[in-house]
Design a protein around this motif. Structure first.
Motif, PDB file in Angstrom:
ATOM      1  N   VAL A 257       0.845  -1.121   0.006  1.00 22.47           N
ATOM      2  CA  VAL A 257      -0.064   0.050  -0.101  1.00 22.47           C
ATOM      3  C   VAL A 257       0.826   1.165   0.055  1.00 22.47           C
ATOM      4  CG1 VAL A 257      -1.746  -1.280   1.204  1.00 22.47           C
ATOM      5  CG2 VAL A 257      -0.055   0.020   2.475  1.00 22.47           C
ATOM      6  N   MET A 258       0.296   2.429  -0.531  1.00 22.35           N
ATOM      7  CA  MET A 258       0.871   3.822  -0.396  1.00 22.35           C
ATOM      8  C   MET A 258       0.440   4.636   0.737  1.00 22.35           C
ATOM      9  SD  MET A 258       0.460   7.089  -2.628  1.00 22.35           S
ATOM     10  CE  MET A 258      -1.027   7.264  -1.575  1.00 22.35           C
ATOM     11  N   LEU A 259       1.365   5.025   1.449  1.00 27.39           N
ATOM     12  CA  LEU A 259       0.891   5.951   2.553  1.00 27.39           C
ATOM     13  C   LEU A 259       1.418   7.379   2.032  1.00 27.39           C
ATOM     14  CD1 LEU A 259       1.471   3.817   5.670  1.00 27.39           C
ATOM     15  CD2 LEU A 259      -0.572   5.035   5.081  1.00 27.39           C
ATOM     16  N   GLU A 281       4.058  -1.737  10.166  1.00 30.48           N
ATOM     17  CA  GLU A 281       5.045  -2.554  10.448  1.00 30.48           C
ATOM     18  C   GLU A 281       4.894  -3.577  11.703  1.00 30.48           C
ATOM     19  OE1 GLU A 281       7.805   0.524  11.753  1.00 30.48           O
ATOM     20  OE2 GLU A 281       8.207   1.235   9.613  1.00 30.48           O
ATOM     21  N   GLU A 282       3.986  -3.385  12.521  1.00 32.02           N
ATOM     22  CA  GLU A 282       3.669  -4.391  13.528  1.00 32.02           C
ATOM     23  C   GLU A 282       2.954  -5.580  12.931  1.00 32.02           C
ATOM     24  OE1 GLU A 282       1.889  -2.051  16.599  1.00 32.02           O
ATOM     25  OE2 GLU A 282       3.530  -1.031  17.295  1.00 32.02           O
ATOM     26  N   HIS A 283       2.217  -5.283  12.009  1.00 32.59           N
ATOM     27  CA  HIS A 283       1.377  -6.248  11.415  1.00 32.59           C
ATOM     28  C   HIS A 283       1.873  -6.789   9.986  1.00 32.59           C
ATOM     29  CE1 HIS A 283      -1.795  -4.387  14.047  1.00 32.59           C
ATOM     30  NE2 HIS A 283      -2.410  -5.491  13.788  1.00 32.59           N
ATOM     31  N   GLY A 284       3.094  -6.601   9.766  1.00 25.13           N
ATOM     32  CA  GLY A 284       3.754  -7.397   8.587  1.00 25.13           C
ATOM     33  C   GLY A 284       3.134  -6.991   7.323  1.00 25.13           C
ATOM     34  N   ILE A 285       2.744  -5.601   7.079  1.00 28.58           N
ATOM     35  CA  ILE A 285       1.783  -5.113   6.038  1.00 28.58           C
ATOM     36  C   ILE A 285       2.979  -4.323   5.028  1.00 28.58           C
ATOM     37  CG2 ILE A 285      -0.097  -3.791   4.836  1.00 28.58           C
ATOM     38  CD1 ILE A 285      -1.523  -4.370   7.636  1.00 28.58           C
ATOM     39  N   PRO A 286       3.193  -4.939   3.981  1.00 25.52           N
ATOM     40  CA  PRO A 286       4.117  -4.037   2.961  1.00 25.52           C
ATOM     41  C   PRO A 286       3.536  -2.672   2.807  1.00 25.52           C
ATOM     42  CG  PRO A 286       3.697  -6.319   2.106  1.00 25.52           C
ATOM     43  CD  PRO A 286       2.589  -6.097   3.247  1.00 25.52           C
ATOM     44  N   TYR A 287       4.289  -1.607   2.677  1.00 23.12           N
ATOM     45  CA  TYR A 287       3.840  -0.331   2.409  1.00 23.12           C
ATOM     46  C   TYR A 287       5.014   0.219   1.779  1.00 23.12           C
ATOM     47  CZ  TYR A 287       6.514   1.333   6.460  1.00 23.12           C
ATOM     48  OH  TYR A 287       7.631   1.786   7.347  1.00 23.12           O
ATOM     49  N   HIS A 320      -6.418   7.636 -14.670  1.00 20.47           N
ATOM     50  CA  HIS A 320      -7.001   8.650 -15.642  1.00 20.47           C
ATOM     51  C   HIS A 320      -6.770   8.287 -17.164  1.00 20.47           C
ATOM     52  CE1 HIS A 320      -7.429  12.124 -12.653  1.00 20.47           C
ATOM     53  NE2 HIS A 320      -7.654  10.920 -11.966  1.00 20.47           N
ATOM     54  N   SER A 321      -6.773   6.988 -17.355  1.00 23.61           N
ATOM     55  CA  SER A 321      -6.808   6.569 -18.747  1.00 23.61           C
ATOM     56  C   SER A 321      -8.102   5.442 -19.119  1.00 23.61           C
ATOM     57  CB  SER A 321      -5.484   5.551 -18.982  1.00 23.61           C
ATOM     58  OG  SER A 321      -4.457   6.238 -19.008  1.00 23.61           O
ATOM     59  N   SER A 322      -8.184   4.972 -20.277  1.00 23.42           N
ATOM     60  CA  SER A 322      -9.605   4.161 -20.455  1.00 23.42           C
ATOM     61  C   SER A 322      -9.410   2.821 -19.776  1.00 23.42           C
ATOM     62  CB  SER A 322      -9.537   4.141 -22.069  1.00 23.42           C
ATOM     63  OG  SER A 322      -8.493   3.385 -22.648  1.00 23.42           O
ATOM     64  N   VAL A 323      -7.998   2.379 -19.477  1.00 23.56           N
ATOM     65  CA  VAL A 323      -7.933   1.062 -18.909  1.00 23.56           C
ATOM     66  C   VAL A 323      -6.579   1.098 -17.903  1.00 23.56           C
ATOM     67  CG1 VAL A 323      -6.978   0.254 -20.848  1.00 23.56           C
ATOM     68  CG2 VAL A 323      -8.045  -1.288 -19.259  1.00 23.56           C
ATOM     69  N   GLY A 324      -6.781   0.266 -16.971  1.00 28.24           N
ATOM     70  CA  GLY A 324      -5.405   0.234 -16.199  1.00 28.24           C
ATOM     71  C   GLY A 324      -5.446  -1.371 -15.552  1.00 28.24           C
ATOM     72  N   PHE A 325      -4.490  -1.199 -14.507  1.00 26.00           N
ATOM     73  CA  PHE A 325      -4.135  -2.597 -13.786  1.00 26.00           C
ATOM     74  C   PHE A 325      -4.028  -2.137 -12.263  1.00 26.00           C
ATOM     75  CE2 PHE A 325      -1.835  -3.949 -17.537  1.00 26.00           C
ATOM     76  CZ  PHE A 325      -2.439  -4.927 -17.881  1.00 26.00           C
ATOM     77  N   CYS A 326      -4.476  -3.042 -11.440  1.00 22.82           N
ATOM     78  CA  CYS A 326      -4.410  -2.976 -10.091  1.00 22.82           C
ATOM     79  C   CYS A 326      -4.034  -4.476  -9.616  1.00 22.82           C
ATOM     80  CB  CYS A 326      -5.122  -2.075  -9.436  1.00 22.82           C
ATOM     81  SG  CYS A 326      -6.848  -2.693  -9.317  1.00 22.82           S
ATOM     82  N   SER A 327      -3.511  -4.557  -8.463  1.00 29.55           N
ATOM     83  CA  SER A 327      -3.244  -5.919  -7.643  1.00 29.55           C
ATOM     84  C   SER A 327      -4.096  -6.120  -6.547  1.00 29.55           C
ATOM     85  CB  SER A 327      -1.858  -5.944  -7.303  1.00 29.55           C
ATOM     86  OG  SER A 327      -1.477  -6.869  -6.301  1.00 29.55           O
ATOM     87  N   ILE A 328      -4.546  -7.399  -6.679  1.00 33.62           N
ATOM     88  CA  ILE A 328      -5.358  -7.919  -5.509  1.00 33.62           C
ATOM     89  C   ILE A 328      -4.587  -7.812  -4.125  1.00 33.62           C
ATOM     90  CG2 ILE A 328      -4.978 -10.202  -5.753  1.00 33.62           C
ATOM     91  CD1 ILE A 328      -8.002 -10.625  -4.901  1.00 33.62           C
ATOM     92  N   LYS A 329      -3.060  -8.339  -4.447  1.00 32.06           N
ATOM     93  CA  LYS A 329      -2.529  -8.029  -2.979  1.00 32.06           C
ATOM     94  C   LYS A 329      -2.177  -6.789  -2.721  1.00 32.06           C
ATOM     95  CE  LYS A 329       2.058  -8.750  -3.623  1.00 32.06           C
ATOM     96  NZ  LYS A 329       3.570  -9.152  -4.069  1.00 32.06           N
ATOM     97  N   ASP A 330      -2.141  -5.720  -3.098  1.00 37.40           N
ATOM     98  CA  ASP A 330      -2.208  -4.347  -2.593  1.00 37.40           C
ATOM     99  C   ASP A 330      -3.552  -4.110  -1.873  1.00 37.40           C
ATOM    100  OD1 ASP A 330       0.171  -4.156  -3.455  1.00 37.40           O
ATOM    101  OD2 ASP A 330      -0.073  -3.219  -5.288  1.00 37.40           O
ATOM    102  N   TYR A 331      -4.404  -4.267  -2.891  1.00 37.34           N
ATOM    103  CA  TYR A 331      -5.859  -4.245  -2.312  1.00 37.34           C
ATOM    104  C   TYR A 331      -6.221  -4.969  -0.859  1.00 37.34           C
ATOM    105  CZ  TYR A 331     -10.891  -5.115  -1.567  1.00 37.34           C
ATOM    106  OH  TYR A 331     -12.204  -5.160  -1.003  1.00 37.34           O
ATOM    107  N   GLU A 332      -5.620  -6.081  -0.751  1.00 42.02           N
ATOM    108  CA  GLU A 332      -5.877  -6.727   0.389  1.00 42.02           C
ATOM    109  C   GLU A 332      -5.065  -6.223   1.561  1.00 42.02           C
ATOM    110  OE1 GLU A 332      -6.864 -11.323  -1.102  1.00 42.02           O
ATOM    111  OE2 GLU A 332      -4.703 -10.647  -0.696  1.00 42.02           O
ATOM    112  N   GLY A 333      -3.821  -5.643   1.123  1.00 41.86           N
ATOM    113  CA  GLY A 333      -3.010  -4.722   2.245  1.00 41.86           C
ATOM    114  C   GLY A 333      -3.760  -3.587   2.727  1.00 41.86           C
ATOM    115  N   ALA A 334      -4.394  -2.847   1.800  1.00 46.36           N
ATOM    116  CA  ALA A 334      -4.987  -1.754   2.337  1.00 46.36           C
ATOM    117  C   ALA A 334      -6.272  -2.035   3.096  1.00 46.36           C
ATOM    118  CB  ALA A 334      -5.494  -1.036   0.835  1.00 46.36           C
TER     119      ALA A 334
END
Length: 353
Positions: A257-259, A281-287, A320-334
Motif C-alpha cells: 500500500v501507499m501512504l 510494521e507491527e502487522h507485517g503489511i508491506p507499504y 485517468h486512462s481508459s484502462v489500467g491495472f491494479c493488484s489484489i495483493k495491494d488491495y488486501e494490504g489496504a
C-alpha cells in the motif's frame, strides 16, 4: 483469495459513474451493505454508511473512511452536422490516452457506444502531424452519418460518457484490468473494511464521496456533515513503477500500500501518519511512502476540518486512462492496514495526535 471481494471490485469497476452521475456506484454500495449498514445520501450523491453495530458501542472514537465514487469521464457538448459529437472532459485527462478508445454514452434511450476519433493520419498535413492532440481536435463517432441519425439514438448535449471497458481478473497474476480503479478499488476496500470492523470498539462511518475528480466537491460537503475524530481516505493512486527511475519509485504495483506523506493538497498529519506506519510494521503489511510534487486527494479537504487524515493508496497503473491495472495483493494490504488502524485507535491515542 476472497471471491466476494473479487466480484465486488469487478462490479464497481464496471459501474457507470463519471463525476456528477455516480448513481450506479451508490446503488451497488447500498445493496452490498444493506445487511449491516444504514445508508443516507445528500443532494450531491454522497453516500453515508453507518454500521448498525455502532449503536451498541458506548465509547470509542469515531473513524471516517472515505473513497470517492466518481471516475474521470466526459460530457457531450454538441452534436455536429456529420453526426459526430464534440465532448468535454470530466476530470484530468491527457487526450492522448483516450484516442481510439470505445466509449459508452448514457442517453435518454439507454446506452449508446461510440469511438473517440481523431483525424486519420492519411488526411493530416505535416503541420497537423506535429501539433499536440487536444480535445478540440477529437470527436466521438457513434456510427451515424448525420445529426438527425444521432439524435434518433437519444444522444443530447449534457449526456455523460465513460470508457466502454469490462473489468477482468487474472487469477494467475492476481491482477485486475479495467477502468475507474481511481477510485473504485478504494470504494471496494472501504466496503470490505466496514464489513470486517463491525466488532471494533470504535464507531466507523463510510463515506462514498461524489465529484472528487472535478474539485473534491463531495468531500467538501461531507466534511461539514460528519463528525469524526480521524479520517482514512482510500485512493486508487497512480502507480509510478512503469515509467519512473528506480530511485524515485514510491507507488509500485504489487509492492504494498501507499501512504501519502505530501502532495499539492495536503501535508499528511505527521503523528497520525507515524501511527499508521507503526501499525503496518507491527502487522507485517508491506507499504510505500510517497512524496508527490503534484496530485491531490479528498484528504486535502478533510484535514482542514480539524480531522487528522491519512491516505491509504492502492497503486493503479495508468490512472485517468481508459484502462489500467491494479493488484489484489495491494488491495488486501489496504484493507488489512485500515483494519489494524481501526482496531488499535482509542480516544487517548487520538488525543495525542
Amino acid at each position: 483469495m476472497n471471491h466476494d471481494c473479487i466480484e465486488r471490485v469487478l462490479a464497481l469497476s464496471n459501474a457507470f459513474g463519471p463525476s456528477g452521475m455516480e448513481d450506479e456506484v451508490v446503488a451497488l454500495a447500498k445493496a452490498d451493505t444493506a445487511d449491516f449498514c444504514d445508508a443516507a445520501e445528500d443532494t450531491l450523491r454522497n453516500l453515508y454508511l453507518r454500521p448498525r453495530s455502532n449503536a451498541s458501542k458506548p465509547g470509542g472514537c469515531t473513524i471516517a473512511l472515505d473513497a470517492h465514487s466518481d471516475e474521470v469521464g466526459f460530457m457531450v457538448q454538441a452534436l455536429l452536422e456529420n453526426g459526430t459529437l464534440r465532448f468535454l472532459p470530466l476530470g484530468g485527462w491527457n487526450p492522448v490516452n483516450i484516442v481510439g478508445a470505445p466509449v459508452k454514452i448514457q442517453t435518454r434511450n439507454g446506452f449508446v457506444t461510440g469511438i473517440v476519433a481523431a483525424k486519420p493520419v492519411h488526411f493530416m498535413s505535416e503541420e497537423e502531424k506535429r501539433r499536440p492532440i487536444d480535445f478540440d481536435s477529437l470527436v466521438i463517432d457513434v456510427g451515424t452519418s448525420d445529426k438527425a441519425q444521432t439524435r434518433a439514438l437519444g444522444v443530447r448535449p449534457g449526456d455523460f460518457v465513460v470508457p466502454a471497458v469490462s473489468c477482468a481478473f487474472d487469477e494467475n497474476r492476481g491482477v485486475f484490468m479495467g477502468k475507474a480503479f481511481d477510485c473504485r478499488i478504494g470504494c471496494a476496500a472501504l466496503l470490505d473494511t466496514l464489513r470486517q470492523t463491525q466488532t471494533s470498539p470504535n464507531h466507523v462511518i463510510g463515506v462514498l464521496s461524489a465529484q472528487e475528480e472535478v474539485g473534491d466537491r463531495g468531500s467538501t460537503l461531507a466534511a461539514k456533515k460528519i463528525q469524526a475524530d480521524v479520517v482514512i481516505c482510500f485512493e486508487g493512486c497512480p502507480a509510478d513503477d512503469s515509467f519512473e527511475s528506480p530511485d524515485l519509485i514510491q507507488s509500485a504495483m504489487n509492492k504494498g500500500v501507499m501512504l501519502r506523506a505530501f502532495d499539492r493538497s495536503m501535508i499528511t498529519h505527521p503523528r497520525f501518519q507515524r501511527f499508521a506506519l507503526r501499525c503496518a510494521e507491527e502487522h507485517g503489511i508491506p507499504y510505500q511512502v510517497a512524496v508527490r510534487k503534484g496530485g491531490g486527494t479528498n484528504g486535502g479537504i478533510y484535514h482542514t476540518y480539524d480531522m487528522p487524515t491519512i491516505v491509504i493508496g492502492i497503486p493503479t497503473r495508468f490512472a485517468h486512462s481508459s484502462v489500467g491495472f491494479c493488484s489484489i495483493k495491494d488491495y488486501e494490504g489496504a484493507v488489512e492496514l485500515a483494519k489494524a488502524i481501526i482496531e488499535s485507535l482509542d480516544k487517548e491515542t487520538v488525543a495525542s495526535f
